[in-house]
Design a protein around this motif. Structure first.
Motif, PDB file in Angstrom:
ATOM      1  N   VAL A  66       0.837  -1.202   0.000  1.00 51.89           N
ATOM      2  CA  VAL A  66       0.000   0.000   0.000  1.00 51.89           C
ATOM      3  C   VAL A  66       0.870   1.250   0.000  1.00 51.89           C
ATOM      4  N   GLN A  67       1.955   1.235   0.784  1.00 49.82           N
ATOM      5  CA  GLN A  67       2.854   2.391   0.809  1.00 49.82           C
ATOM      6  C   GLN A  67       3.512   2.610  -0.547  1.00 49.82           C
ATOM      7  N   ILE A 108       2.326   1.715  -3.513  1.00 54.94           N
ATOM      8  CA  ILE A 108       1.306   2.217  -4.441  1.00 54.94           C
ATOM      9  C   ILE A 108       0.961   3.668  -4.165  1.00 54.94           C
ATOM     10  N   SER A 109       0.816   4.024  -2.880  1.00 49.93           N
ATOM     11  CA  SER A 109       0.460   5.397  -2.554  1.00 49.93           C
ATOM     12  C   SER A 109       1.587   6.364  -2.916  1.00 49.93           C
ATOM     13  N   SER A 110       2.854   5.933  -2.719  1.00 53.52           N
ATOM     14  CA  SER A 110       3.956   6.823  -3.097  1.00 53.52           C
ATOM     15  C   SER A 110       4.042   6.954  -4.622  1.00 53.52           C
ATOM     16  N   ILE A 168       1.453   6.867  -6.608  1.00 52.09           N
ATOM     17  CA  ILE A 168       0.347   7.748  -6.995  1.00 52.09           C
ATOM     18  C   ILE A 168       0.702   9.201  -6.727  1.00 52.09           C
ATOM     19  N   ARG A 169       1.366   9.433  -5.587  1.00 46.65           N
ATOM     20  CA  ARG A 169       1.760  10.810  -5.261  1.00 46.65           C
ATOM     21  C   ARG A 169       2.922  11.291  -6.104  1.00 46.65           C
TER      22      ARG A 169
END
Length: 135
Positions: free
Chosen positions: A124-125, A127-129, A131-132
């Motif tokens: 999740v980390q 993927i979120s990084s 995306i950001r």
């Protein structure tokens, strides 16, 4: 012209079958609708059960007793696993016995919860990084 022929054929079939075909088809449609509704009700019941279980686990995980009991099983298992890894890596010649078959399912669950949750958080980390845009 073809519409008239189709209409005549439909009227002829309806006249020959006396509307039986229409009744059979409507019964089949209702049966399919009923089965779809049953599946929808079943899936809502399962979802409700899962949400209830999730809430129960969240409440249980707030307790120190939960973590004490969890550690009671996870720490010795972790020590055993570390001994196996050290012996395998450095060939100390230790004889580390395999886990008993009665403990193996519990060990698999504990390992899955430890590494599965860690891998999930890492994923999740990542993927979120991405995306950001902070890779």
């Amino acid at each position: 012209m073809t519409k008239i022929i189709k209409w005549l054929i439909n009227q002829g079939l309806s006249w020959l079958t006396g509307g039986t075909l229409d009744r059979v088809l409507s019964t089949v449609d209702k049966s399919i609708d009923n089965e779809t509704e049953r599946q929808k009700i079943r899936s809502e019941a399962i979802l409700s059960h899962i949400k209830t279980q999730e809430g129960t686990r969240q409440v249980a995980m707030q307790s120190r007793v939960f973590w004490a009991v969890w550690a009671l099983f996870a720490v010795p298992l972790g020590l055993w696993w570390a001994a196996v890894m050290l012996d395998t890596t450095f060939t100390f010649g230790w004889w580390v016995p395999d886990l008993p078959q009665s403990v193996k399912p519990w060990a698999d669950t504990i390992f899955g919860s430890i590494f599965g949750s860690g891998a999930g958080v890492a994923g999740v980390q990542l993927i979120s990084s991405a995306i950001r845009g902070k890779r």
